[in-house]
Motif scaffolding. Structure first.
Motif, PDB file in Angstrom:
ATOM      1  N   LEU A 123      43.668  22.289  39.456  1.00  0.00           N
ATOM      2  CA  LEU A 123      43.783  23.607  40.089  1.00  0.00           C
ATOM      3  C   LEU A 123      44.752  24.496  39.315  1.00  0.00           C
ATOM      4  CD1 LEU A 123      42.695  25.247  42.378  1.00  0.00           C
ATOM      5  CD2 LEU A 123      44.532  24.416  43.845  1.00  0.00           C
ATOM      6  N   LYS A 124      45.755  23.890  38.695  1.00  0.00           N
ATOM      7  CA  LYS A 124      46.700  24.678  37.895  1.00  0.00           C
ATOM      8  C   LYS A 124      45.972  25.379  36.754  1.00  0.00           C
ATOM      9  CE  LYS A 124      49.588  22.653  35.011  1.00  0.00           C
ATOM     10  NZ  LYS A 124      50.778  21.941  34.472  1.00  0.00           N
ATOM     11  N   GLN A 125      45.055  24.685  36.086  1.00  0.00           N
ATOM     12  CA  GLN A 125      44.322  25.300  34.984  1.00  0.00           C
ATOM     13  C   GLN A 125      43.463  26.459  35.491  1.00  0.00           C
ATOM     14  OE1 GLN A 125      45.180  24.483  32.007  1.00  0.00           O
ATOM     15  NE2 GLN A 125      46.409  22.756  32.730  1.00  0.00           N
ATOM     16  N   GLY A 126      42.826  26.248  36.633  1.00  0.00           N
ATOM     17  CA  GLY A 126      42.034  27.325  37.213  1.00  0.00           C
ATOM     18  C   GLY A 126      42.890  28.519  37.601  1.00  0.00           C
ATOM     19  N   MET A 127      44.061  28.241  38.152  1.00  0.00           N
ATOM     20  CA  MET A 127      44.982  29.313  38.541  1.00  0.00           C
ATOM     21  C   MET A 127      45.494  30.068  37.318  1.00  0.00           C
ATOM     22  SD  MET A 127      45.889  30.156  41.673  1.00  0.00           S
ATOM     23  CE  MET A 127      47.654  30.480  41.771  1.00  0.00           C
ATOM     24  N   ARG A 128      45.721  29.369  36.231  1.00  0.00           N
ATOM     25  CA  ARG A 128      46.179  30.040  35.008  1.00  0.00           C
ATOM     26  C   ARG A 128      45.154  31.074  34.553  1.00  0.00           C
ATOM     27  NH1 ARG A 128      48.527  24.986  31.335  1.00  0.00           N
ATOM     28  NH2 ARG A 128      50.687  25.067  32.100  1.00  0.00           N
ATOM     29  N   ILE A 129      43.890  30.670  34.540  1.00  0.00           N
ATOM     30  CA  ILE A 129      42.826  31.585  34.112  1.00  0.00           C
ATOM     31  C   ILE A 129      42.696  32.746  35.083  1.00  0.00           C
ATOM     32  CG2 ILE A 129      40.350  31.798  33.690  1.00  0.00           C
ATOM     33  CD1 ILE A 129      40.396  28.830  32.834  1.00  0.00           C
ATOM     34  N   LEU A 130      42.640  32.435  36.392  1.00  0.00           N
ATOM     35  CA  LEU A 130      42.479  33.462  37.414  1.00  0.00           C
ATOM     36  C   LEU A 130      43.636  34.454  37.384  1.00  0.00           C
ATOM     37  CD1 LEU A 130      40.779  34.391  39.885  1.00  0.00           C
ATOM     38  CD2 LEU A 130      42.265  32.967  41.302  1.00  0.00           C
ATOM     39  N   THR A 131      44.860  33.940  37.269  1.00  0.00           N
ATOM     40  CA  THR A 131      46.039  34.804  37.280  1.00  0.00           C
ATOM     41  C   THR A 131      46.081  35.685  36.047  1.00  0.00           C
ATOM     42  OG1 THR A 131      47.290  33.149  38.527  1.00  0.00           O
ATOM     43  CG2 THR A 131      48.553  34.846  37.385  1.00  0.00           C
ATOM     44  N   PHE A 132      45.790  35.109  34.884  1.00  0.00           N
ATOM     45  CA  PHE A 132      45.834  35.903  33.655  1.00  0.00           C
ATOM     46  C   PHE A 132      44.784  37.014  33.694  1.00  0.00           C
ATOM     47  CE2 PHE A 132      44.831  36.797  29.192  1.00  0.00           C
ATOM     48  CZ  PHE A 132      46.110  37.098  28.721  1.00  0.00           C
ATOM     49  N   VAL A 133      43.578  36.688  34.167  1.00  0.00           N
ATOM     50  CA  VAL A 133      42.524  37.700  34.292  1.00  0.00           C
ATOM     51  C   VAL A 133      42.968  38.802  35.240  1.00  0.00           C
ATOM     52  CG1 VAL A 133      40.190  38.133  35.171  1.00  0.00           C
ATOM     53  CG2 VAL A 133      40.620  36.162  33.695  1.00  0.00           C
ATOM     54  N   LEU A 134      43.547  38.428  36.392  1.00  0.00           N
ATOM     55  CA  LEU A 134      44.002  39.416  37.359  1.00  0.00           C
ATOM     56  C   LEU A 134      45.073  40.324  36.759  1.00  0.00           C
ATOM     57  CD1 LEU A 134      44.158  40.631  40.210  1.00  0.00           C
ATOM     58  CD2 LEU A 134      45.838  38.864  40.776  1.00  0.00           C
ATOM     59  N   LEU A 135      46.040  39.740  36.056  1.00  0.00           N
ATOM     60  CA  LEU A 135      47.131  40.534  35.484  1.00  0.00           C
ATOM     61  C   LEU A 135      46.605  41.542  34.463  1.00  0.00           C
ATOM     62  CD1 LEU A 135      49.861  37.771  35.065  1.00  0.00           C
ATOM     63  CD2 LEU A 135      49.942  39.729  36.619  1.00  0.00           C
ATOM     64  N   ILE A 136      45.678  41.119  33.619  1.00  0.00           N
ATOM     65  CA  ILE A 136      45.110  42.049  32.643  1.00  0.00           C
ATOM     66  C   ILE A 136      44.314  43.144  33.355  1.00  0.00           C
ATOM     67  CG2 ILE A 136      43.522  42.287  30.703  1.00  0.00           C
ATOM     68  CD1 ILE A 136      46.181  40.925  30.034  1.00  0.00           C
ATOM     69  N   MET A 137      43.576  42.776  34.403  1.00  0.00           N
ATOM     70  CA  MET A 137      42.822  43.776  35.162  1.00  0.00           C
ATOM     71  C   MET A 137      43.755  44.751  35.866  1.00  0.00           C
ATOM     72  SD  MET A 137      39.743  41.437  36.737  1.00  0.00           S
ATOM     73  CE  MET A 137      38.978  42.783  37.603  1.00  0.00           C
ATOM     74  N   VAL A 138      44.838  44.234  36.443  1.00  0.00           N
ATOM     75  CA  VAL A 138      45.817  45.108  37.107  1.00  0.00           C
ATOM     76  C   VAL A 138      46.433  46.063  36.097  1.00  0.00           C
ATOM     77  CG1 VAL A 138      48.090  45.168  38.202  1.00  0.00           C
ATOM     78  CG2 VAL A 138      46.378  43.545  38.998  1.00  0.00           C
ATOM     79  N   GLY A 139      46.861  45.519  34.961  1.00  0.00           N
ATOM     80  CA  GLY A 139      47.450  46.376  33.936  1.00  0.00           C
ATOM     81  C   GLY A 139      46.480  47.450  33.486  1.00  0.00           C
ATOM     82  N   THR A 140      45.196  47.095  33.369  1.00  0.00           N
ATOM     83  CA  THR A 140      44.180  48.062  32.945  1.00  0.00           C
ATOM     84  C   THR A 140      43.951  49.122  34.017  1.00  0.00           C
ATOM     85  OG1 THR A 140      43.084  46.326  31.652  1.00  0.00           O
ATOM     86  CG2 THR A 140      41.810  48.311  32.128  1.00  0.00           C
ATOM     87  N   VAL A 141      43.727  48.680  35.257  1.00  0.00           N
ATOM     88  CA  VAL A 141      43.499  49.613  36.363  1.00  0.00           C
ATOM     89  C   VAL A 141      44.687  50.555  36.531  1.00  0.00           C
ATOM     90  CG1 VAL A 141      43.344  49.747  38.884  1.00  0.00           C
ATOM     91  CG2 VAL A 141      41.877  48.169  37.634  1.00  0.00           C
ATOM     92  N   PHE A 142      45.894  50.013  36.332  1.00  0.00           N
ATOM     93  CA  PHE A 142      47.090  50.798  36.611  1.00  0.00           C
ATOM     94  C   PHE A 142      47.574  51.625  35.426  1.00  0.00           C
ATOM     95  CE2 PHE A 142      48.641  48.019  40.405  1.00  0.00           C
ATOM     96  CZ  PHE A 142      47.527  48.427  41.111  1.00  0.00           C
TER      97      PHE A 142
END
Length: 481
Positions: A123-142
Motif C-alpha cells: 500500500l505504501k508503493q500505491g500511496m507514493r504514486i497516488l500522492t505524487f500524482v495528486l501533488l503535481i495535479m494540485v501544483g498545476t491546477v493552482f
C-alpha cells in the motif's frame, strides 16, 4: 441567515470540543523532542513560532478548494452547509490532526511512508504514486487557475502563458529555498490578505442582508442542482466540496509543518484549527453563492451558462459586494490562496521524492535535481483542459483522504485507542469515492443503484479486512509510536 450563524458557532465550538477529544485520543507529550529540534538542518527542519506555523499550514491547505469547491457545492443548496460542518469536524479535522501528529512522531516523514509503516509495503508503493500524482495535479491546477484570473485583470500582453511562467518561477524558488527564507516571510502577509478578504465578504453579506437560505430536513431529499439526475447529492457533493470539509491534499502538507513545531501541544491549533478555519471560509463562500445571485436556482443558471466556471462567479461576487477596488483586492486574496498551496505542493513532492530515494536535500543542487523535472511535467499537463484536470484532481484528492483515514484507524487499533473516531469517516469516504468513480461521466457512468451497492460492498470489505489484518499484526514487531 440563522443557519449560517449556527454553523459558524458549531465549527468554533467543535474546535474546542471535538478537537480536544482528538488530542486526548492521540495522547500528546509536550516534553517529547520534535523533529524541528532533533533533525534541525536549516532548510526543512526549522523551529517556527506557532502563529507562523498556523498561517503557513492554513495557506498550504486553503487553495482554490474552499472557494471554488464551496461555490460549486452551493448548487445543491443548504445541504452543503451540513457537509461542510460535519465534514470539517468529524472527518477533515480528524484527518488533518492525526496525519500531522503521526508525521510529527515519525520524524516529519511524508504520509506515504507512515502508511507503509501501519498498512504494509504494498500500500505504501500505491500511496507514493497516488500522492505524487495528486501533488503535481494540485501544483498545476493552482498555477493555471490564478494565471487565468490575473490574465483577466491585467493588460493584454500579460496572457495566461506569461502569468503561468511568472508563477512557476516563484514556485521554483519556494520549492528549493529554505522554508524560513521565502515561505516563512511571505506567508504571514499572504495569510492576512486572505483572511481579510474572507472577513470583508462575510461582513458585506451580513450588512447587505443577502437572503441566505435556511436548512431544513427536507433539504436532505431535495436536490436543487440544475441537473439532479446527473449530479445526485451522494456522492457528487462530497467530492465537489473537498478542501472545505475533508481533503487528502492536507495530509501531503502536514509534514512540512510537522518539521517546524516546537512541541506536540501546538498540534491541535496548527492542524485541527486550520481545518476549522478553512471550514469557516467554505461556509462564507457557500452562503454568499446561494444568496448573491438571487437564490440557488439563479446560481445554478449562472454556473450552467458558464460551464461551471467558478472563477467567473468569484469575480462577480467580489466586485458586486465590495465595489471595483474592493473587488480587485478580494480577487487578489483569491489568487494568493491557490498560489500558496501550489508552491507547497511542489515542495511536498520534492520532499516525497527525497524520502523515497533517501536523497539528502541539504545542498541546493540536490533540490534542483528533483524539482526541475517536476515543473516540466506540470507545465506539460497545464496545456490540458482545466475542467478535466480539476475533476480528476477532486477524485484523486478524496481517494487519498480515504487512505489516510484508514491509516489513522489502523494506527489507533494497534495502539488500543478509540479507533472509531477515524474508522467511521474512513468507511463513509470509501463509499463516496467508489460510488463517484462508478457514477461520474469521467468514470464508468454506471446506474446509481449498482454504484451505491459497490461502494457499500467495498467499504464493508475494507472494514472487515482492517480489523482482521491489524489485529493479526497487533502483537508483531512493528512499533507503535
Amino acid at each position: 441567515m440563522v443557519t449560517f450563524f449556527i454553523c459558524i458557532v458549531v465549527l468554533v465550538l467543535g474546535y474546542y470540543s471535538y478537537g480536544l477529544i482528538c488530542e486526548r485520543v492521540f495522547g500528546i507529550d509536550r516534553n517529547r523532542v520534535t523533529p524541528a529540534t532533533a533533525l534541525a538542518d536549516g532548510v526543512d527542519y526549522v523551529v517556527l513560532p506557532r502563529w507562523k506555523s498556523f498561517l503557513i499550514q492554513f495557506l498550504n491547505i486553503a487553495g482554490l478548494g474552499p472557494i471554488f469547491g464551496a461555490v460549486a457545492g452551493a448548487m445543491w443548496g443548504p445541504v452543503a452547509f451540513l457537509w461542510i460542518v460535519l465534514g470539517t469536524l468529524i472527518a477533515g479535522g480528524v484527518h488533518d490532526y492525526f496525519s500531522g501528529m503521526l508525521s510529527l512522531r515519525h520524524s516529519g516523514k511524508s504520509f506515504t511512508e507512515i502508511t507503509g509503516h501501519y498498512l504494509g509495503a504494498s500500500l505504501k508503493q500505491g500511496m507514493r504514486i497516488l500522492t505524487f500524482v495528486l501533488l503535481i495535479m494540485v501544483g498545476t491546477v493552482f498555477f493555471v487557475g490564478p494565471a487565468q484570473i490575473l490574465a483577466d485583470l491585467t493588460v493584454e500582453w500579460l496572457s495566461v502563458v506569461v502569468w503561468s511562467a511568472i508563477i512557476l518561477a516563484y514556485y521554483i524558488l519556494s520549492t528549493v529555498l529554505p522554508i524560513d527564507q521565502l515561505i516563512g516571510r511571505l506567508y504571514p502577509v499572504f495569510g492576512a490578505v486572505f483572511l481579510a478578504m474572507t472577513v470583508a465578504l462575510g461582513v458585506a453579506m451580513v450588512y447587505g442582508g443577502l437572503p441566505v437560505p435556511e436548512w431544513s430536513m427536507d433539504m436532505l431529499s431535495n436536490n436543487q442542482h440544475i441537473h439532479p439526475e446527473k449530479f445526485p447529492v451522494f456522492p457528487m457533493l462530497f467530492i465537489t466540496v473537498a478542501c472545505g470539509a475533508v481533503s487528502g491534499f492536507h495530509a501531503t502538507q502536514s509534514p512540512l509543518i510537522a518539521r517546524c513545531l516546537r512541541h506536540e501541544g501546538q498540534g491541535r491549533s496548527v492542524f485541527y484549527g486550520t481545518m476549522v478555519t478553512e471550514g469557516v471560509v467554505a461556509m462564507v463562500w457557500a452562503a454568499i453563492s446561494m444568496s448573491y445571485f438571487g437564490g440557488i436556482r439563479e446560481l445554478n443558471v449562472f454556473m450552467d451558462e458558464r460551464s461551471g466556471n467558478a472563477a467567473m462567479a468569484v469575480n462577480e461576487i467580489c466586485t458586486g459586494l465590495l465595489g471595483r477596488l474592493g473587488g480587485i483586492l478580494a480577487i487578489i486574496g483569491v489568487v494568493v490562496a491557490p498560489i500558496t498551496s501550489g508552491d507547497t505542493a511542489f515542495r511536498s513532492a520534492r520532499l516525497l521524492l527525497a524520502d523515497i530515494f533517501n536523497f539528502n536535500q541539504k545542498a541546493i543542487k540536490n533540490r534542483l535535481l528533483l524539482a526541475l523535472p517536476m515543473f516540466a511535467v506540470a507545465f506539460a499537463i497545464s496545456r490540458m483542459d482545466f475542467g478535466v484536470i480539476w475533476r480528476y484532481f477532486a477524485w484523486t484528492n478524496q481517494t487519498l483522504a480515504t487512505v489516510v483515514l484508514w491509516t489513522v484507524a489502523a494506527y489507533l487499533i494497534r495502539s488500543s485507542k478509540n479507533y472509531w473516531i477515524a474508522l467511521i469517516p474512513a468507511v463513509f469516504m470509501t463509499n463516496v469515492v467508489v460510488a463517484y468513480i462508478l457514477i461520474a461521466p469521467e468514470g464508468f457512468s454506471l446506474p446509481h443503484g449498482i454504484s451505491y451497492g459497490c461502494g457499500l460492498l467495498v467499504g464493508t470489505g475494507l472494514l472487515l479486512y482492517t480489523f482482521f489484518y491489524i489485529y493479526r499484526r497487533k502483537k508483531r514487531e512493528v512499533p507503535v509510536v
